[in-house]
Design an enzyme around this catalytic site. Sequence first.
Site, PDB file in Angstrom:
ATOM      1  N   ARG A 117       0.822  -1.223   0.000  1.00 42.53           N
ATOM      2  CA  ARG A 117       0.000   0.000   0.000  1.00 42.53           C
ATOM      3  C   ARG A 117       0.848   1.262   0.000  1.00 42.53           C
ATOM      4  O   ARG A 117       0.490   2.266   0.617  1.00 42.53           O
ATOM      5  CB  ARG A 117      -0.954   0.003   1.211  1.00 42.53           C
TER       6      ARG A 117
ATOM      7  N   SER B 180     -11.285  -0.189   2.738  1.00 41.05           N
ATOM      8  CA  SER B 180     -10.472  -0.516   3.916  1.00 41.05           C
ATOM      9  C   SER B 180      -9.864   0.761   4.491  1.00 41.05           C
ATOM     10  O   SER B 180      -9.135   1.464   3.796  1.00 41.05           O
ATOM     11  CB  SER B 180      -9.366  -1.502   3.541  1.00 41.05           C
TER      12      SER B 180
ATOM     13  N   GLU C 156      -5.189   4.061   6.163  1.00 42.03           N
ATOM     14  CA  GLU C 156      -4.870   3.889   4.751  1.00 42.03           C
ATOM     15  C   GLU C 156      -5.224   5.112   3.889  1.00 42.03           C
ATOM     16  O   GLU C 156      -4.415   5.517   3.056  1.00 42.03           O
ATOM     17  CB  GLU C 156      -5.566   2.639   4.209  1.00 42.03           C
TER      18      GLU C 156
END
Length: 339
Positions: free
Chosen positions: A166, A239, A335
């Site tokens: 990520r 998410s 995130e």
Amino acid sequence: MSLILESNRSLRSFNTFAVDQRARFFASAHSDEDVRDALDQARQLDVPLLPIGGGSNLLLTGDVPALVLHMASRGKRIIDESAKHVLVEAEAGEQWHPFVLWTLEQGLVGLENLSLIPGTVGASPIQNIGAYGVEIKDVFAGLTAMDSQTGALCEFALDDCAFSYRDSLFKQQPGRYLILRVRFLLRRQAMLHLEYGPIRQRLAEQGILTPTAQDVSRAVCAIRSEKLPDPRQLGNAGSFFKNPLVSAAVAQMLRDSHPDLVAYPQVDGRVKLAAGWLIEKAGWKGYRDGDAGVHRLQALVLVNHGRATGKQLLGLARQIQADVVERFGVELEIEPNVL
């Protein structure tokens, strides 16, 4: 100049949390020249330039004192092919899932596990998006970007992008490079990634013993639709926390206390924990404070039930982080990009 500049524009429809904050200036870029014009405009107005795609990885906690540039260029094409591989290119403003479906319609394999992820093609390398055992870096073949400091066009190969879980060079240097188009190296022959149990289980339930890439895509879409809310109906950014990486010793200690721990060993010896499991185990699944809440089916997803502000959602996230640290000694990293 084709760039149309607006003042005090609401960003509610440009972020999937549907948080109603405003941009001091706003414009949509449909071409490289529009992007260059936006850089010039931002300098003249003496404000930062903030590029956005689908707003699916964004949490706005206040009005944005910048020129917000919506990357809206469209176009996708095959630019090279051989007996085994096909090189495809898509403009930054292409919506990700329709692009994945287009590649499948061309008989190409490689993006099926990344089906139904919200956002745009241009944003996909920034986050190194991934799902069900596949990440962008696995199919990435290059991209063209504009250097916001010089206006020059830059080409990036795989090794230039510093991809990790990520993360990427573009996330580490936010705003420096404006991604214009991205290239992917896909296959004609099926080399499917079926390591994640839910995909195999779904295919088995359907009696599919020799799946195609389209079968995998449909299975992924079904799984995601069951677990993740549609942002058009319930504001969210998918998410909200990264799955934390911990040492094998920490993972074993947690497993001793919690035999049902969901964890995945990594090639470097570390263990990736399921953030959703940690949050659910801590009792946050389905929690709601006003219009800010945790999704009732997937604890990894924070949701806006209507009129939650970005600050309220961030406050809820901070509470969850603190509780998980207290209970498990594990830190969760947010995130989405928080502005």
